[in-house]
Enzyme design. Structure first.
Site, PDB file in Angstrom:
ATOM      1  N   HIS A   1      33.877  29.456  19.114  1.00 11.84           N
ATOM      2  CA  HIS A   1      34.693  28.604  18.234  1.00 11.84           C
ATOM      3  C   HIS A   1      36.129  28.478  18.734  1.00 11.84           C
ATOM      4  CE1 HIS A   1      31.396  29.222  15.378  1.00 11.84           C
ATOM      5  NE2 HIS A   1      31.923  28.328  14.573  1.00 11.84           N
TER       6      HIS A   1
ATOM      7  N   GLU B   1      24.398  17.361  15.761  1.00 11.53           N
ATOM      8  CA  GLU B   1      25.472  16.827  16.611  1.00 11.53           C
ATOM      9  C   GLU B   1      25.006  15.725  17.557  1.00 11.53           C
ATOM     10  OE1 GLU B   1      25.068  19.992  15.845  1.00 11.53           O
ATOM     11  OE2 GLU B   1      26.931  20.459  14.792  1.00 11.53           O
TER      12      GLU B   1
END
Ligand SMILES: Cc1ncc(C[n+]2csc(CCOP(=O)(O)OP(=O)(O)O)c2C)c(N)n1
Ligand SMILES: Cc1ncc(C[n+]2csc(CCOP(=O)(O)OP(=O)(O)O)c2C)c(N)n1
Ligand SMILES: [Mg+2]
Ligand SMILES: [Mg+2]
Lengths: 339, 327, 327, 339
Positions: free
Chosen positions: C129, C60
């Protein structure tokens, strides 16, 4: 082990003239930094300074090979890279003095200096921060079929950051046109290399990505130039990145003010003998018949240029306090400033 | 007069807690022999050795992760983040891992870790070495957030933070370190200060100023100025932001009916927004005037001193806003 | 009836902008041939090829950094962060680099990048999440933050975000994706929607409800319920959080004098705090009642549906709080 | 290249009894996952499932060598590691069903499951998230002179995250007692290994840290066990970490619901032939004279156990809605809950 050690300079192709040019560039960095330290002591520079003194051959050797369209990212120790690339010392001083005439209009200082015309995308206050950004520039070059190359300078300490790993992997995977230049000056801040990694050569990390890694004497400007040529050609040919480790040493502390007592005296002495300016001047004298006058001229040209630069920088206006409100966003957005 | 600085308070808290509980240790970049870039851990390496002052490579995510892991198996790590700005590299370990572990595991694991973050401006340190990031952490369920303004509070609160079973973010303002790297000061005994208990730093009746860290000093100076003009400021230092002493603030607003919040973080989305929202929700009937926030202007921190000063909340801006408020 | 979903809006905006400006490209994990975990970029790889749909390793920080670098030399990257929660791994590149580049360089460089972040809960996706992270970004000077609630807004705002010269964080709520991975819907022409212009979604006179993303639906349902009881809600969707349509909110408060803010992020330190603080400061004289925030409770998001539902702001809680407010 | 390839199992030291035990453990994982998929289809499991089917030999081979004091961190694909370590399927199902009797009281689900008694420090929803945490546990063991070892499981895709790099470096530098177990199942989500890295063997990243790396057939439980023994001994002796790469394959999609169309049919078929349960059953029959009844018994014991577990889990209470407010902080703090 895939990494190879670049042969020490044989001076191929370097004429006296070229040699003096390289020396002058290195001298400019050296003297820029020495004067900056003085100017800071005089109170003209308010922020951090991380002097590049001792590492000049690395920046100059790398930058000498690059073309105008190439771009670079740098570190907290970025003045050498900027000057190596040809930046204007006057605008650099002006930035250090926090003036509007500075490269960043006084908003950046040493840690964030840029020169957009030279493709110098910035020093960086975050260790390892410039690496992914250089990777991104290289990605854009690749995507658009440009033949420009990106160069990312960083230190031995930075090679322990996750950003190094992620970018090395992507660059190798996509065969990006990029040079990873690890300037190994044996320390990250006050920490010796042996206390921050097991390997002796950072270049030995390259095989972990399927990338060539090469070690070069970072105090030998010609040697640096030679390995850079190979890496740049590789990059421009679409063959992908190279990790170049330039072995070098910073003569001073980590930042202006650090007495660097954590370094053994013998080590410092040893490296002072290998001062890149000293050794290269000597080489120019013995191998290229540089005269004393030639060398003195270099020094005086540099000093003159820097004094002119400093004088100019001192004359530059301070920003207005309210200028702080500009540039948070691109001003033209919807025709009005957004703060 | 005792010589006892903010850095002394922090250093002494660490030393006393290591002595009290050997599972306590410090981990971070150059925290060991060198004593840290700000000299806060100076002398501790000689006293406690590298096992309690653990020097690391430059690997923020790995460092905070190591602290989390050590905490899960019995360690009590104190991480030093040299400049709070670098915490962005360790955000996953702080927010996704440490803050949520106790919860996600149904209370079966906990992460007794302190993350010491050097925060704020200290004169042209620039956009990446000057940020005030409280609000990144105060919004995270599972984290406690401490922001001491004095040497005593720094010591007493750090002791509590170290003993705390939860992850604690501990802000230390650069501008409060005095005589950086100087000789250690006197040892002053300070009891642990409980979290969630604010302090009335100055009593007053016209307005409540909530402030903390370095900005508290400016608030105090502003209050001095205003006193001369006949404006009476009460100053409330919450000391810990999470938990926040809501009752303490409410009690003060009962006296003053006016609220000004001053901190160094940018106004937009700073912790002042949360304080203001709390007051507008739970103390609405007490409010006689708009709630005013004096934070940094909504810009990155510029390098030039003139601009830097302009962006930050100082004595003049606080005083000016109070004047408007009580008018 | 047109079949035009939120995902369609996003996909069409991307496609149209790539066609209009070939320097636009998408970069992220599995955004290419596979069309993304949520199917948002489905079909685009076939149309535009890998050069415009750039698949990456799981890295990322490197990905967002690559976008920043590409943006500096002429690219217009759209990063997909598969779950916004993963942005913590790229925080340095977003906050320390992208957000500050234009400023630190004195306006010489800019980072025209969009970071698309999939946000919010979607049924037991758990603590790592499901987060709603707007307030991490709204507080950062230099970032713009967009949070569309409808297919049209998603398309129009994404077009604007892509054309915007600054870094934009673009939130997409999982719960608004309909028929994930289903066939593409109709192409609907939508003009670029300017940033900073909110929308009155429902007119009313008793209370202003500010809400956005998925929670807006709940607010609308609550308003329907309340209408039956004779309570008239005005609903204001700011659409972009930075810039925020202050004038629009003020105009609404002039009518209602009451403010409730509903969002899915935890209440403490959520963007609602900033809205409340703004109102308590700039619209104080309009307020007839306390400002109420209905956010998620201050917990990580639990896995069990029963608990998850309880933590989130839903129709019932919004309606209940409005009832108390107008009483 | 420093990494070595672990020899394929010769079965030394594995008796029929031990072999059946290992088979049973693998079978328990396999059937646990198959039943979980069914139960999810029936609506009993609300969250994500990332099935471990096909990789059983890796978890079982590693865990079989560990001692009670050792700790583990895992991934989104963690059920196999947990069962490999000896976790109770009943409490696992209860957690998947989001019940109070579950390992995490219904707060975690598949992605965050733990078993503190077994030193199982958790699955993790963040790719690479468990790596630094395992490193930290190992650091604590080292600091306190414990002879416990930490194990970090992660995938090929995770080896591209910065967290891998930073932790590998620190672990090698400090000679931490840790095993880095990269389960290379050829894909990270829908992306083939060749599209996320240049190297074929993740183990070849170990030399970049001065760490040994070893490749082993991850579908061969005995081979995994053998390399693990060496690595664990190394770790316990204070000689530092090892990177073990177990080559394996997931039989199903990335998550329950993923049809995995991105994989060539031949590749799948090839790997199905190398199903670790199939090959090990065959080996037990031919090399250890396991009877059909022996093998049938394993299966029936497993199925019985799982049905009992499922039945128990179904009976567990749902949490109360307000339980959501507990455990944000350690409740005993100052004697009162902080929310
Ligand atoms: C992310 C981050 N961590 C730590 C620092 C503090 N810091 C500044 S320079 C430095 C040492 C960097 O070492 P190296 O990469 O070897 O570069 P050198 O200073 O030797 O040129 C450190 C730790 C920082 N600026 N950024
Ligand atoms: C930081 C982060 N990025 C992305 C994801 C989404 N994601 C979940 S699993 C996965 C693939 C992981 O691949 P690998 O490490 O090889 O493990 P495998 O699934 O093959 O077991 C991805 C990208 C995530 N959960 N966390
Ligand atoms: Mg260095
Ligand atoms: Mg994989």
């Amino acid at each position: 082990m895939n990494s190879s050690t670049g042969s020490t300079s044989t001076g191929i192709s370097v004429t006296l003239e070229k040699g003096l040019e390289l020396l002058e560039r290195m001298m400019l960095i050296r003297r820029f930094e020495e004067r900056a330290a003085q100017l800071r002591a005089e109170g003209l520079i308010p922020g951090f300074l991380h002097p590049y003194i001792g590492q000049e051959a690395s920046a100059v050797g790398i930058c000498d090979v690059l073309s105008p369209q190439d771009v670079l990212t740098s570190t907290h120790r970025g003045h050498g890279h900027m000057i190596g690339r040809g930046a204007d010392p006057a605008r650099m001083y002006a930035e250090l003095f926090a003036r509007v005439g500075g490269y960043n209009q006084g908003k950046g200082g040493s840690l964030h200096m840029i020169d957009t015309e030279l493709g110098f995308l910035g020093a960086n206050g975050i260790v390892g921060g410039g690496i992914p950004i250089a990777g991104g520039a290289a990605l854009q070059f690749k995507r658009t079929g440009s033949d420009a190359v990106a160069v990312s300078f960083f230190g031995d300490g930075a090679s322990n950051e996750g950003s190094f790993h992620e970018t090395m992997n992507m660059a190798a995977l996509w065969k990006l046109p990029i040079l990873f230049v690890c300037e190994n000056n044996l320390y990250g801040e006050f920490t010796r290399q042996s206390e921050h990694m097991v390997l002796k050569d950072v270049a030995d990390r390259a095989p972990a990505y399927g990338m060539p890694g090469v070690v070069v004497d970072g105090n030998d400007v010609i040697a640096v130039r030679e390995v850079t040529k190979v890496a740049v050609e590789r990059a421009r040919n679409g063959d992908g990145p190279t990790l170049i480790e330039t072995k070098t040493y910073r003569h001073r502390g980590h930042f202006e003010g650090d007495m660097a007592k954590y370094r053994p005296k013998e080590e410092v002495e040893e490296w002072m003998k290998r001062d890149p300016l000293l050794t290269f001047s000597t080489w120019l004298s013995t191998e290229r018949d540089a005269s004393k006058a030639d060398l003195a001229d270099v020094r005086s040209r540099v000093d003159t240029r820097l004094e002119v630069a400093i004088a100019w920088a001192k004359e530059q206006a301070h920003p207005l306090a309210e200028d702080a409100l500009n540039h948070v966003y691109v001003e033209s957005f919807n025709g009005e400033a957004l703060r | 007069m005792t010589n006892f600085t903010y850095a002394d308070g922090i250093r002494q808290a660490i030393a006393e807690e290591i002595e009290r509980d050997p599972s306590v240790f410090v981990i971070g970049e150059d925290v060991g022999e060198s004593g840290g870039v700000f000299g806060v851990t100076k002398g501790l390496w000689d006293r406690f050795g590298s096992n309690h002052l653990w020097d690391t490579p430059i690997s923020e995510e790995g460092i905070v992760g190591a602290a989390v892991g050590a905490a899960l198996v019995g360690g009590k790590p104190i991480v030093e983040i040299m400049f709070g700005d670098f915490s962005f590299l360790a955000m996953d370990m702080i927010v996704n891992q440490a803050a949520k572990t106790h919860y996600m595991t149904g209370g079966n694991l906990s992460v007794p870790m302190v993350v010491r973050m050097v925060t704020g401006t200290a004169g042209s340190t620039g956009a990446q070495h000057s940020q005030s990031l409280e609000a990144f952490f105060t919004q995270v369920p599972g984290l406690k957030v401490v922001a001491p303004s004095t040497a005593e509070d720094a010591k007493g609160l750090l002791i509590s933070a170290i003993r705390d079973p939860d992850p604690v973010i501990f802000f230390e303002h650069k501008g409060l370190y005095v005589g950086r790297g100087g000789p250690a000061g006197d040892v002053v005994k300070v009891d642990p200060i409980p979290m969630g208990v604010g302090k009335i730093v100055r009593e007053g009746s016209d307005v409540t100023i909530v402030s903390y860290l370095k900005t508290l000093e400016y608030a105090q100076k502003a209050a001095d100025e205003l006193a001369v003009e006949g404006i009476s400021c009460e100053i409330f230092d919450p000391r810990t932001l999470v938990p926040f002493d809501r009752a303490g603030l409410r009690a003060s607003l009962e006296k003053t009916g006016r609220l000004l919040i001053a901190h160094e973080a940018p106004t937009r989305g700073g912790f002042g927004a949360e304080i203001a929202a709390f007051a507008a929700e739970d103390c609405f009937e007490l409010l006689r005037a708009p709630i005013v926030r004096v934070g940094a202007r909504n810009t990155p921190i510029p390098y030039a001193p003139i601009m830097e000063k302009y962006t930050l909340p100082g004595v003049a801006r606080i005083a000016e806003e109070v004047r408007k408020l009580v008018k």
